[in-house]
Design a protein around this motif. Sequence first.
Motif, PDB file in Angstrom:
ATOM      1  N   TRP A  84     107.383 -85.514 -75.505  1.00  0.00           N
ATOM      2  CA  TRP A  84     107.574 -85.971 -74.129  1.00  0.00           C
ATOM      3  C   TRP A  84     106.509 -87.008 -73.768  1.00  0.00           C
ATOM      4  CZ3 TRP A  84     110.466 -86.689 -70.113  1.00  0.00           C
ATOM      5  CH2 TRP A  84     109.948 -86.744 -68.830  1.00  0.00           C
ATOM      6  N   GLY A  85     105.259 -86.745 -74.114  1.00  0.00           N
ATOM      7  CA  GLY A  85     104.178 -87.679 -73.815  1.00  0.00           C
ATOM      8  C   GLY A  85     104.372 -89.014 -74.512  1.00  0.00           C
ATOM      9  N   THR A  86     104.833 -88.975 -75.768  1.00  0.00           N
ATOM     10  CA  THR A  86     105.091 -90.215 -76.508  1.00  0.00           C
ATOM     11  C   THR A  86     106.237 -90.994 -75.872  1.00  0.00           C
ATOM     12  OG1 THR A  86     104.280 -89.229 -78.556  1.00  0.00           O
ATOM     13  CG2 THR A  86     105.713 -91.160 -78.763  1.00  0.00           C
ATOM     14  N   LEU A  87     107.315 -90.308 -75.527  1.00  0.00           N
ATOM     15  CA  LEU A  87     108.450 -90.963 -74.872  1.00  0.00           C
ATOM     16  C   LEU A  87     108.016 -91.602 -73.555  1.00  0.00           C
ATOM     17  CD1 LEU A  87     111.475 -91.592 -74.579  1.00  0.00           C
ATOM     18  CD2 LEU A  87     111.718 -89.339 -73.512  1.00  0.00           C
ATOM     19  N   LEU A  88     107.237 -90.887 -72.786  1.00  0.00           N
ATOM     20  CA  LEU A  88     106.745 -91.411 -71.514  1.00  0.00           C
ATOM     21  C   LEU A  88     105.883 -92.654 -71.732  1.00  0.00           C
ATOM     22  CD1 LEU A  88     106.507 -91.077 -68.468  1.00  0.00           C
ATOM     23  CD2 LEU A  88     104.573 -89.562 -68.876  1.00  0.00           C
ATOM     24  N   ASP A  89     104.999 -92.609 -72.717  1.00  0.00           N
ATOM     25  CA  ASP A  89     104.146 -93.771 -73.025  1.00  0.00           C
ATOM     26  C   ASP A  89     104.985 -94.990 -73.406  1.00  0.00           C
ATOM     27  OD1 ASP A  89     101.800 -92.385 -72.540  1.00  0.00           O
ATOM     28  OD2 ASP A  89     101.446 -91.912 -74.653  1.00  0.00           O
ATOM     29  N   VAL A  90     105.979 -94.788 -74.254  1.00  0.00           N
ATOM     30  CA  VAL A  90     106.837 -95.894 -74.700  1.00  0.00           C
ATOM     31  C   VAL A  90     107.595 -96.485 -73.509  1.00  0.00           C
ATOM     32  CG1 VAL A  90     108.901 -96.439 -76.067  1.00  0.00           C
ATOM     33  CG2 VAL A  90     107.049 -95.104 -77.081  1.00  0.00           C
ATOM     34  N   GLN A  91     108.165 -95.647 -72.669  1.00  0.00           N
ATOM     35  CA  GLN A  91     108.924 -96.150 -71.524  1.00  0.00           C
ATOM     36  C   GLN A  91     108.019 -96.828 -70.499  1.00  0.00           C
ATOM     37  OE1 GLN A  91     111.408 -92.886 -70.223  1.00  0.00           O
ATOM     38  NE2 GLN A  91     112.988 -93.481 -71.675  1.00  0.00           N
ATOM     39  N   TYR A  92     106.829 -96.298 -70.292  1.00  0.00           N
ATOM     40  CA  TYR A  92     105.890 -96.932 -69.365  1.00  0.00           C
ATOM     41  C   TYR A  92     105.470 -98.314 -69.874  1.00  0.00           C
ATOM     42  CZ  TYR A  92     101.589 -98.028 -66.924  1.00  0.00           C
ATOM     43  OH  TYR A  92     100.612 -98.680 -66.211  1.00  0.00           O
ATOM     44  N   ARG A  93     105.139 -98.410 -71.158  1.00  0.00           N
ATOM     45  CA  ARG A  93     104.758 -99.714 -71.724  1.00  0.00           C
ATOM     46  C   ARG A  93     105.920-100.704 -71.657  1.00  0.00           C
ATOM     47  NH1 ARG A  93     102.216 -96.575 -75.648  1.00  0.00           N
ATOM     48  NH2 ARG A  93     103.864 -97.019 -77.134  1.00  0.00           N
ATOM     49  N   ALA A  94     107.139-100.234 -71.924  1.00  0.00           N
ATOM     50  CA  ALA A  94     108.307-101.115 -71.867  1.00  0.00           C
ATOM     51  C   ALA A  94     108.507-101.644 -70.448  1.00  0.00           C
ATOM     52  CB  ALA A  94     109.550-100.374 -72.352  1.00  0.00           C
ATOM     53  N   ARG A  95     108.365-100.795 -69.447  1.00  0.00           N
ATOM     54  CA  ARG A  95     108.515-101.242 -68.059  1.00  0.00           C
ATOM     55  C   ARG A  95     107.443-102.258 -67.700  1.00  0.00           C
ATOM     56  NH1 ARG A  95     106.247-101.837 -63.425  1.00  0.00           N
ATOM     57  NH2 ARG A  95     104.485-100.676 -64.158  1.00  0.00           N
ATOM     58  N   THR A  96     106.224-101.987 -68.097  1.00  0.00           N
ATOM     59  CA  THR A  96     105.103-102.878 -67.795  1.00  0.00           C
ATOM     60  C   THR A  96     105.308-104.246 -68.458  1.00  0.00           C
ATOM     61  OG1 THR A  96     103.625-100.981 -67.605  1.00  0.00           O
ATOM     62  CG2 THR A  96     102.598-103.112 -67.967  1.00  0.00           C
ATOM     63  N   GLN A  97     105.697-104.245 -69.726  1.00  0.00           N
ATOM     64  CA  GLN A  97     105.912-105.502 -70.445  1.00  0.00           C
ATOM     65  C   GLN A  97     107.119-106.260 -69.904  1.00  0.00           C
ATOM     66  OE1 GLN A  97     106.085-104.142 -74.489  1.00  0.00           O
ATOM     67  NE2 GLN A  97     103.863-103.837 -74.615  1.00  0.00           N
ATOM     68  N   SER A  98     108.175-105.557 -69.565  1.00  0.00           N
ATOM     69  CA  SER A  98     109.372-106.195 -69.017  1.00  0.00           C
ATOM     70  C   SER A  98     109.060-106.878 -67.688  1.00  0.00           C
ATOM     71  CB  SER A  98     110.478-105.150 -68.838  1.00  0.00           C
ATOM     72  OG  SER A  98     111.582-105.704 -68.171  1.00  0.00           O
ATOM     73  N   TRP A  99     108.326-106.185 -66.826  1.00  0.00           N
ATOM     74  CA  TRP A  99     107.972-106.764 -65.529  1.00  0.00           C
ATOM     75  C   TRP A  99     107.111-108.008 -65.726  1.00  0.00           C
ATOM     76  CZ3 TRP A  99     104.243-108.106 -62.000  1.00  0.00           C
ATOM     77  CH2 TRP A  99     104.670-108.238 -60.673  1.00  0.00           C
ATOM     78  N   ALA A 100     106.177-107.944 -66.647  1.00  0.00           N
ATOM     79  CA  ALA A 100     105.295-109.087 -66.907  1.00  0.00           C
ATOM     80  C   ALA A 100     106.080-110.286 -67.453  1.00  0.00           C
ATOM     81  CB  ALA A 100     104.190-108.692 -67.883  1.00  0.00           C
ATOM     82  N   ARG A 101     107.081-110.027 -68.297  1.00  0.00           N
ATOM     83  CA  ARG A 101     107.913-111.120 -68.821  1.00  0.00           C
ATOM     84  C   ARG A 101     108.778-111.741 -67.732  1.00  0.00           C
ATOM     85  NH1 ARG A 101     108.713-107.838 -73.021  1.00  0.00           N
ATOM     86  NH2 ARG A 101     110.711-107.131 -72.218  1.00  0.00           N
ATOM     87  N   ARG A 102     109.363-110.913 -66.879  1.00  0.00           N
ATOM     88  CA  ARG A 102     110.246-111.423 -65.827  1.00  0.00           C
ATOM     89  C   ARG A 102     109.482-112.102 -64.699  1.00  0.00           C
ATOM     90  NH1 ARG A 102     113.253-106.880 -63.490  1.00  0.00           N
ATOM     91  NH2 ARG A 102     111.558-105.672 -64.339  1.00  0.00           N
ATOM     92  N   HIS A 103     108.234-111.714 -64.518  1.00  0.00           N
ATOM     93  CA  HIS A 103     107.420-112.253 -63.422  1.00  0.00           C
ATOM     94  C   HIS A 103     106.057-112.689 -63.965  1.00  0.00           C
ATOM     95  CE1 HIS A 103     110.424-110.590 -60.751  1.00  0.00           C
ATOM     96  NE2 HIS A 103     110.308-109.440 -61.378  1.00  0.00           N
ATOM     97  N   PRO A 104     106.013-113.785 -64.732  1.00  0.00           N
ATOM     98  CA  PRO A 104     104.754-114.191 -65.363  1.00  0.00           C
ATOM     99  C   PRO A 104     103.653-114.521 -64.355  1.00  0.00           C
ATOM    100  CG  PRO A 104     106.432-115.886 -65.635  1.00  0.00           C
ATOM    101  CD  PRO A 104     107.103-114.681 -65.058  1.00  0.00           C
ATOM    102  N   ASP A 105     104.020-114.894 -63.148  1.00  0.00           N
ATOM    103  CA  ASP A 105     103.024-115.171 -62.104  1.00  0.00           C
ATOM    104  C   ASP A 105     102.836-113.978 -61.174  1.00  0.00           C
ATOM    105  OD1 ASP A 105     102.712-117.771 -63.062  1.00  0.00           O
ATOM    106  OD2 ASP A 105     104.393-118.499 -61.857  1.00  0.00           O
ATOM    107  N   GLY A 106     103.460-112.860 -61.518  1.00  0.00           N
ATOM    108  CA  GLY A 106     103.396-111.675 -60.666  1.00  0.00           C
ATOM    109  C   GLY A 106     102.082-110.932 -60.793  1.00  0.00           C
ATOM    110  N   GLU A 107     101.903-110.005 -59.898  1.00  0.00           N
ATOM    111  CA  GLU A 107     100.665-109.224 -59.869  1.00  0.00           C
ATOM    112  C   GLU A 107     100.993-107.783 -59.499  1.00  0.00           C
ATOM    113  OE1 GLU A 107      96.312-109.633 -57.783  1.00  0.00           O
ATOM    114  OE2 GLU A 107      98.042-110.220 -56.599  1.00  0.00           O
ATOM    115  N   ASP A 108     100.481-106.854 -60.287  1.00  0.00           N
ATOM    116  CA  ASP A 108     100.544-105.441 -59.920  1.00  0.00           C
ATOM    117  C   ASP A 108      99.482-105.193 -58.866  1.00  0.00           C
ATOM    118  OD1 ASP A 108     102.527-103.932 -61.185  1.00  0.00           O
ATOM    119  OD2 ASP A 108     101.403-103.817 -63.044  1.00  0.00           O
ATOM    120  N   ARG A 109      99.874-104.546 -57.786  1.00  0.00           N
ATOM    121  CA  ARG A 109      98.911-104.219 -56.737  1.00  0.00           C
ATOM    122  C   ARG A 109      98.952-102.719 -56.491  1.00  0.00           C
ATOM    123  NH1 ARG A 109      96.340-108.301 -54.661  1.00  0.00           N
ATOM    124  NH2 ARG A 109      95.694-107.154 -52.813  1.00  0.00           N
ATOM    125  N   ILE A 110      97.791-102.177 -56.236  1.00  0.00           N
ATOM    126  CA  ILE A 110      97.637-100.761 -55.931  1.00  0.00           C
ATOM    127  C   ILE A 110      97.638-100.598 -54.413  1.00  0.00           C
ATOM    128  CG2 ILE A 110      96.089 -98.756 -56.091  1.00  0.00           C
ATOM    129  CD1 ILE A 110      97.384 -99.573 -58.758  1.00  0.00           C
TER     130      ILE A 110
END
Length: 84
Positions: free
Chosen positions: A41-67
């Motif tokens: 479960w932890g490995t699956l979660l890590d893979v999906q989290y990284r995929a979401r993070t990388q996908s967002w960065a590719r679609r929005h190269p000038d974007g910014e994650d904000r907390i």
Amino acid sequence: MDTAVIRTRPATADDDTFLRDLFALTHFSAGFGPPADDPVWGTLLDVQYRARTQSWARRHPDGEDRIIAAVGDAVGRVGAAPCR
């Protein structure tokens, strides 16, 4: 009276654990999935989290994650990207 102040700030590497936990909470809540301490479960979660993070960065190269922070404590995330 509640005097909480809500602000945003840029996400940093120090926020990665919070962001991963937030991803898990918002995508795998309501009893879906095996226990969080399951290694598969932890490995699956890590893979999906990284995929979401990388996908967002590719679609929005000038974007910014904000907390989103309330009284200095991280409580959420928002992605900000310029309009084209």
